[in-house]
Each structure stands twice: as C-alpha cells, then as structure tokens.
Design a protein around this motif. Structure first.
Motif, PDB file in Angstrom:
ATOM      1  N   LEU A  85       1.158  -0.565   0.299  1.00 34.34           N
ATOM      2  CA  LEU A  85       0.142   0.046   0.388  1.00 34.34           C
ATOM      3  C   LEU A  85       0.821   1.359  -0.311  1.00 34.34           C
ATOM      4  O   LEU A  85       0.463   2.559  -0.203  1.00 34.34           O
ATOM      5  CB  LEU A  85      -1.277   0.029   1.381  1.00 34.34           C
ATOM      6  CG  LEU A  85      -1.722  -0.789   1.181  1.00 34.34           C
ATOM      7  CD1 LEU A  85      -2.675  -1.185   2.521  1.00 34.34           C
ATOM      8  CD2 LEU A  85      -3.137  -1.657   0.086  1.00 34.34           C
ATOM      9  N   GLN A  86       1.998   1.411   0.409  1.00 35.24           N
ATOM     10  CA  GLN A  86       3.222   2.589   0.602  1.00 35.24           C
ATOM     11  C   GLN A  86       2.520   3.743   1.405  1.00 35.24           C
ATOM     12  O   GLN A  86       2.819   4.359   0.054  1.00 35.24           O
ATOM     13  CB  GLN A  86       3.224   2.897  -0.761  1.00 35.24           C
ATOM     14  CG  GLN A  86       4.036   1.791  -2.062  1.00 35.24           C
ATOM     15  CD  GLN A  86       5.052   1.797  -2.763  1.00 35.24           C
ATOM     16  OE1 GLN A  86       4.745   3.260  -3.857  1.00 35.24           O
ATOM     17  NE2 GLN A  86       5.863   0.954  -3.937  1.00 35.24           N
ATOM     18  N   CYS A  87       1.741   3.274   2.554  1.00 38.24           N
ATOM     19  CA  CYS A  87       1.436   4.202   3.400  1.00 38.24           C
ATOM     20  C   CYS A  87       2.386   3.920   4.399  1.00 38.24           C
ATOM     21  O   CYS A  87       2.604   3.834   4.975  1.00 38.24           O
ATOM     22  CB  CYS A  87      -0.166   3.528   3.509  1.00 38.24           C
ATOM     23  SG  CYS A  87      -1.024   4.487   5.264  1.00 38.24           S
ATOM     24  N   ASP A  88       2.550   5.992   4.302  1.00 34.58           N
ATOM     25  CA  ASP A  88       3.276   6.222   5.785  1.00 34.58           C
ATOM     26  C   ASP A  88       2.795   6.776   7.292  1.00 34.58           C
ATOM     27  O   ASP A  88       3.220   7.655   7.526  1.00 34.58           O
ATOM     28  CB  ASP A  88       4.478   7.251   4.791  1.00 34.58           C
ATOM     29  CG  ASP A  88       3.799   9.125   5.061  1.00 34.58           C
ATOM     30  OD1 ASP A  88       2.678   8.302   4.318  1.00 34.58           O
ATOM     31  OD2 ASP A  88       4.791   9.724   4.493  1.00 34.58           O
ATOM     32  N   THR A  89       1.162   6.098   6.669  1.00 37.44           N
ATOM     33  CA  THR A  89       0.678   6.751   8.426  1.00 37.44           C
ATOM     34  C   THR A  89       1.323   6.018   9.359  1.00 37.44           C
ATOM     35  O   THR A  89       2.046   4.846   9.891  1.00 37.44           O
ATOM     36  CB  THR A  89      -0.976   6.099   8.115  1.00 37.44           C
ATOM     37  OG1 THR A  89      -1.715   6.103   7.698  1.00 37.44           O
ATOM     38  CG2 THR A  89      -1.337   6.863   9.102  1.00 37.44           C
ATOM     39  N   PRO A  90       1.421   6.838  10.556  1.00 37.29           N
ATOM     40  CA  PRO A  90       2.078   6.432  11.486  1.00 37.29           C
ATOM     41  C   PRO A  90       1.232   5.504  12.127  1.00 37.29           C
ATOM     42  O   PRO A  90      -0.427   5.517  12.527  1.00 37.29           O
ATOM     43  CB  PRO A  90       1.898   8.215  12.586  1.00 37.29           C
ATOM     44  CG  PRO A  90       2.158   9.152  11.713  1.00 37.29           C
ATOM     45  CD  PRO A  90       1.353   8.853  10.668  1.00 37.29           C
TER      46      PRO A  90
END
Length: 230
Positions: free
Chosen positions: A76-81
């Motif tokens: 998903l290449q998601c950088d959400t903490p």
C-alpha cells in the motif's frame, strides 16, 4: 481523512471491549475514530480511506498485525504513523515491529492517558514532515506551492475542488477513493450523498486533461470510486 478539522484515527483491535474504550477516550479528545476488528478489515479501511494515525493490535483474526504492517508499508506504500498495542513484551518482538515500520509500541495492559499522549506526539511529529513541493505522475505535474497542475507542460485551468481532487489522487497513487472520501477531502465538509457532484468534477478534470493528451489519468473502480491511473 481529516473530518471537519478532527484528525481521523483507525483502531484495529479484535477485543470489542478494548476497542470501544479506546474509541470512547479518543472521541472525547475530539478525534474521529473508525473501528476495525480484524487485520483484513483494517486493510480494507486503509485501502479506501486516508487516516492520520493507526492503532494496531497484533493478535488479530484474518490478517495478523505483523502481516498488516508489512502490507501497509510495502504493497500500500502508506506512511501513516502506527502505534502497536500488544501483550508481547520481548525485545525481539518490538524490534521486529519497528523493522516493519511501526512508529511506537505500547504494551498491554496500558493506561489510556499514556496512549492519548503518544497519539498526540505522533500526530504532531507527522504533521511537521514537509512533503515534496512537486508531485509527478506520467506527464502530469502538480505544484503544491503554487497550486498549479500541468500536463505536457500545459497548465490546466482547474477550480479549487478540481485541484484538491487531483492533489489527493496524485499524493496517494496506490489508493482507491470513494466519492465520500473525495467530497470530504476536497470540500472539507460532511458528505451527504452528493454522488453527482463528484462525478461531474471528475468528468470536468478528464475533459481538461484530454485537451492535451489521450492518456487516462483517473480510473473508475466500479462500485468503489476512483484512483490514479496506473
């Protein structure tokens, strides 16, 4: 998704009692909360919505917390903490989660006041991260400083909402957005079923791009919403 000025948090915890306690505490702190009770449900939420922080249990049905973390940061290449909640206290377990991309680790049982404090710290820290000024997809260039969008170096004359829709899609190239997502992000207002509004704006954006290229930049995902073309 920042809902009417309230940071949006996804809680993935299969214990309904713990999940409800976290939601109750965070809502009192003016956070918008979404509940998920399995790793698979959590992944589905992240695929279709944008969150500013995720609270993640490890022992989950469907998709484990570790597998969720791996897919979040890779596929998903998601950088959400992500703040991990777990009864696992061994150092190796913690190091493994940090290597997978977790931002924090809270051991169960935990004090809700400590969890709230950690949530606030990571939201502030993440908000200070300066994103790139320019985003490029194929021959489309978006400049967040000037709020200009061009295709093949030809500027597009976009309305404010059209720009916001393009900005959301370009900044999140691997996500599918529902009409509700796009409406709340572009209009910064509560969605009340304005299906035609989003459809018309997407059509207008496509027509403005089509003047300069035949290549598609926005794909329709039938039954779900829209995403940036691959």
């Amino acid at each position: 998704m920042n809902v009417l000025g309230r940071p949006s948090i996804l809680i993935i915890e299969d214990d309904e009692h713990i999940n409800n306690i976290i939601v109750d505490v965070l809502q009192k702190e003016n956070f918008a909360c979404t509940q998920a009770f399995s790793g698979s449900e959590g992944k589905m939420n992240v695929t279709h919505h944008v969150y500013e922080l995720i609270i993640l249990d490890l022992m989950l049905p469907g998709l484990s917390g570790e597998d969720f973390m791996y897919e979040l940061r890779t596929k998903l290449q998601c950088d959400t903490p992500v703040i991990v909640l777990s009864a696992k206290e061994k150092l190796d377990n913690k190091l493994n989660l940090f290597n997978l991309g977790a931002n924090d680790y809270v051991t169960k049982p935990f004090e809700v006041k400590e969890l709230v404090a950690r949530v606030n710290v990571h939201l502030k820290r993440h908000s200070k991260t300066e994103p790139p000024v320019e985003y490029r997809h194929k021959d489309l260039l978006l400049d967040t400083t000037t709020m200009n969008v061009s295709v093949h170096q030809a500027p597009l004359n976009l309305t404010r909402q059209e720009y916001k829709i393009i900005e959301v899609l370009v900044k999140n190239p691997n996500r599918v957005f529902t009409k509700q997502d796009l409406y709340e992000l572009a209009w910064e207002d509560m969605y009340i079923g304005e299906d035609k509004t989003i459809t018309v704006h997407i059509s207008n954006i496509r027509n403005k791009i089509k003047v300069h290229t035949d290549e598609s930049y926005i794909d329709t995902v039938w039954g779900i919403g829209f995403r940036l073309s691959t």
